[in-house]
Design a protein around this motif. Structure first.
Motif, mmCIF file in Angstrom:
data_model
loop_
_atom_site.group_PDB
_atom_site.id
_atom_site.type_symbol
_atom_site.label_atom_id
_atom_site.label_comp_id
_atom_site.label_asym_id
_atom_site.label_seq_id
_atom_site.Cartn_x
_atom_site.Cartn_y
_atom_site.Cartn_z
ATOM 1 N N ASP A 103 -32.681 103.940 7.087
ATOM 2 C CA ASP A 103 -31.005 103.720 6.520
ATOM 3 C C ASP A 103 -29.563 102.676 7.074
ATOM 4 O OD1 ASP A 103 -28.841 105.237 4.968
ATOM 5 O OD2 ASP A 103 -29.586 107.289 5.462
ATOM 6 N N TYR A 104 -29.379 102.423 6.078
ATOM 7 C CA TYR A 104 -28.448 102.099 6.833
ATOM 8 C C TYR A 104 -27.027 102.401 7.093
ATOM 9 C CZ TYR A 104 -31.744 97.502 6.197
ATOM 10 O OH TYR A 104 -32.632 97.013 6.488
ATOM 11 N N ASP A 105 -27.022 103.367 6.404
ATOM 12 C CA ASP A 105 -26.077 103.881 6.583
ATOM 13 C C ASP A 105 -25.861 105.015 7.798
ATOM 14 O OD1 ASP A 105 -24.339 102.774 4.663
ATOM 15 O OD2 ASP A 105 -25.504 103.868 2.625
ATOM 16 N N GLU A 106 -27.056 105.241 8.023
ATOM 17 C CA GLU A 106 -26.609 106.504 9.428
ATOM 18 C C GLU A 106 -26.149 105.367 10.796
ATOM 19 O OE1 GLU A 106 -28.964 108.727 9.734
ATOM 20 O OE2 GLU A 106 -28.603 109.164 7.467
ATOM 21 N N PRO A 107 -25.945 106.640 11.891
ATOM 22 C CA PRO A 107 -25.344 105.870 12.803
ATOM 23 C C PRO A 107 -26.185 105.229 12.969
ATOM 24 C CG PRO A 107 -25.077 108.135 12.448
ATOM 25 C CD PRO A 107 -26.073 107.791 11.609
ATOM 26 N N ALA A 108 -25.212 104.317 14.203
ATOM 27 C CA ALA A 108 -25.961 103.151 14.673
ATOM 28 C C ALA A 108 -26.573 103.893 16.165
ATOM 29 C CB ALA A 108 -24.767 102.595 15.323
ATOM 30 N N THR A 109 -28.013 103.163 16.731
ATOM 31 C CA THR A 109 -28.540 104.389 17.258
ATOM 32 C C THR A 109 -28.316 103.463 18.433
ATOM 33 O OG1 THR A 109 -30.537 102.634 17.807
ATOM 34 C CG2 THR A 109 -30.575 103.896 15.757
ATOM 35 N N ARG A 110 -28.325 104.301 19.886
ATOM 36 C CA ARG A 110 -28.056 104.341 21.364
ATOM 37 C C ARG A 110 -28.911 103.119 21.869
ATOM 38 N NH1 ARG A 110 -25.746 107.300 24.899
ATOM 39 N NH2 ARG A 110 -26.243 106.736 27.599
ATOM 40 N N LYS A 111 -29.836 102.904 21.323
ATOM 41 C CA LYS A 111 -30.513 101.472 21.727
ATOM 42 C C LYS A 111 -30.016 99.543 21.229
ATOM 43 C CE LYS A 111 -35.482 99.224 21.594
ATOM 44 N NZ LYS A 111 -36.586 98.684 20.676
ATOM 45 N N THR A 164 -21.931 104.419 18.482
ATOM 46 C CA THR A 164 -22.964 104.830 18.028
ATOM 47 C C THR A 164 -21.875 105.769 17.130
ATOM 48 O OG1 THR A 164 -22.546 106.988 19.170
ATOM 49 C CG2 THR A 164 -24.173 104.748 19.624
ATOM 50 N N LYS A 165 -20.415 105.951 16.797
ATOM 51 C CA LYS A 165 -19.921 106.936 16.312
ATOM 52 C C LYS A 165 -19.080 105.816 15.576
ATOM 53 C CE LYS A 165 -18.540 111.129 19.222
ATOM 54 N NZ LYS A 165 -17.751 111.488 19.833
ATOM 55 N N ASN A 166 -18.768 105.124 15.747
ATOM 56 C CA ASN A 166 -17.929 104.224 14.588
ATOM 57 C C ASN A 166 -18.622 102.989 13.825
ATOM 58 O OD1 ASN A 166 -14.775 105.165 15.477
ATOM 59 N ND2 ASN A 166 -16.164 105.115 17.507
ATOM 60 N N LEU A 167 -20.020 102.928 14.409
ATOM 61 C CA LEU A 167 -20.641 101.814 13.440
ATOM 62 C C LEU A 167 -21.934 102.499 12.974
ATOM 63 C CD1 LEU A 167 -20.425 98.650 16.300
ATOM 64 C CD2 LEU A 167 -18.819 98.919 14.169
ATOM 65 N N LYS A 168 -22.364 101.620 12.057
ATOM 66 C CA LYS A 168 -23.453 102.267 10.971
ATOM 67 C C LYS A 168 -24.774 101.616 11.348
ATOM 68 C CE LYS A 168 -20.810 103.697 6.691
ATOM 69 N NZ LYS A 168 -21.289 104.073 6.067
ATOM 70 N N LEU A 169 -25.729 101.462 11.353
ATOM 71 C CA LEU A 169 -26.925 100.862 11.347
ATOM 72 C C LEU A 169 -26.629 99.331 11.033
ATOM 73 C CD1 LEU A 169 -30.374 102.121 12.768
ATOM 74 C CD2 LEU A 169 -30.703 102.341 10.129
ATOM 75 N N GLY A 170 -26.571 99.270 10.057
ATOM 76 C CA GLY A 170 -26.490 97.851 9.511
ATOM 77 C C GLY A 170 -25.677 97.231 9.985
ATOM 78 N N GLN A 171 -24.457 98.222 10.423
ATOM 79 C CA GLN A 171 -23.279 96.806 11.197
ATOM 80 C C GLN A 171 -22.996 96.300 11.604
ATOM 81 O OE1 GLN A 171 -20.490 100.029 10.451
ATOM 82 N NE2 GLN A 171 -19.096 98.859 9.167
ATOM 83 N N ALA A 172 -24.081 97.271 12.969
ATOM 84 C CA ALA A 172 -24.580 97.505 14.195
ATOM 85 C C ALA A 172 -25.536 95.979 13.916
ATOM 86 C CB ALA A 172 -24.973 97.899 14.409
#
Length: 214
Positions: free
Chosen positions: A122-130, A157-165
């Motif tokens: 889910d690319y709209d999920e928050p970016a992961t710590r990894k 992790t608070k400002n970028l989404k999974l897909g953006q990161a």
């Protein structure tokens, strides 16, 4: 994987081989069972300590992960003995994993396989710590006032989404989206025993079992 059979007779010196062959089948099986039990324990110890049959530490993982490898693989190992051989093998999926690492393997992994194994993210999920750590390591910075600074992991992790990161990381690394990868698994031989080890083991077992009955 198919069971791995240890050719005990073939690795013994001639005198021990003849001595073993002169035993009745029941006593010979008892010796083989003791060999199997100890080889099984030794196999589990190697997996637990991450060392091969020569005592050399396993080749490390490519990715930086803490902890030892194969922490649970030894639980799937079992042994079987007859009056002619002893074998150590692994159950189910553990057998596939054991074979890959015992022999080393070159695996081609595709994007389709990754999607099948892990699903579509889910690319709209928050970016992961990894991802946040990888971005920091790759030199990702944000502008604060007139300065460019590396953001905290929490900010990412608070400002970028999974897909953006993921896209930013690819750009920083100048990577092209891959449809297939080649994964090299180094050989980590934890199964087996040298002729010298087998001969020593048979000596000990003879003294503990057969000779003790004489």
């Amino acid at each position: 994987m198919s069971a791995i059979k240890f050719d005990v007779f073939g690795q013994l010196d001639v005198r021990k081989r003849l001595k073993l062959l002169t035993l009745p089948p029941a006593k010979r099986k008892r010796v083989m069972t003791q060999i199997g039990k100890r080889l099984h324990a030794e196999t589990r110890r190697r997996l637990r300590t991450n060392k091969d049959v020569t005592g050399v530490p396993f080749a490390p993982r490519k990715e930086k992960r803490k902890g030892r490898m194969f922490r649970k693989l030894g639980n799937a190992a079992y042994y079987k003995s007859t009056d002619a051989y002893t074998e150590i093998s692994f159950k189910g999926l553990a057998g596939v994993i054991a074979k890959e690492h015992q022999e080393g393997q070159r695996v081609v992994y595709t994007a389709a396989q990754a999607e099948k194994d892990y699903g579509t993210p889910d690319y709209d999920e928050p970016a992961t710590r990894k991802q946040a750590k990888s971005l920091r390591d790759a030199g990702f910075k944000i502008k604060r006032g007139k300065k460019w600074q590396a953001p905290s992991l929490m900010w990412i992790t608070k400002n970028l989404k999974l897909g953006q990161a993921g896209l930013i990381l690819k750009a920083l690394r100048d990577e092209v989206s891959k449809k297939r990868w080649i994964i090299e698994l180094p050989e980590r031989a934890f199964l087996g025993a040298s002729p010298n080890d087998i001969n020593q083991l048979v000596n000990i077992i003879f003294n503990e079992t057969i000779n003790a009955e004489a």
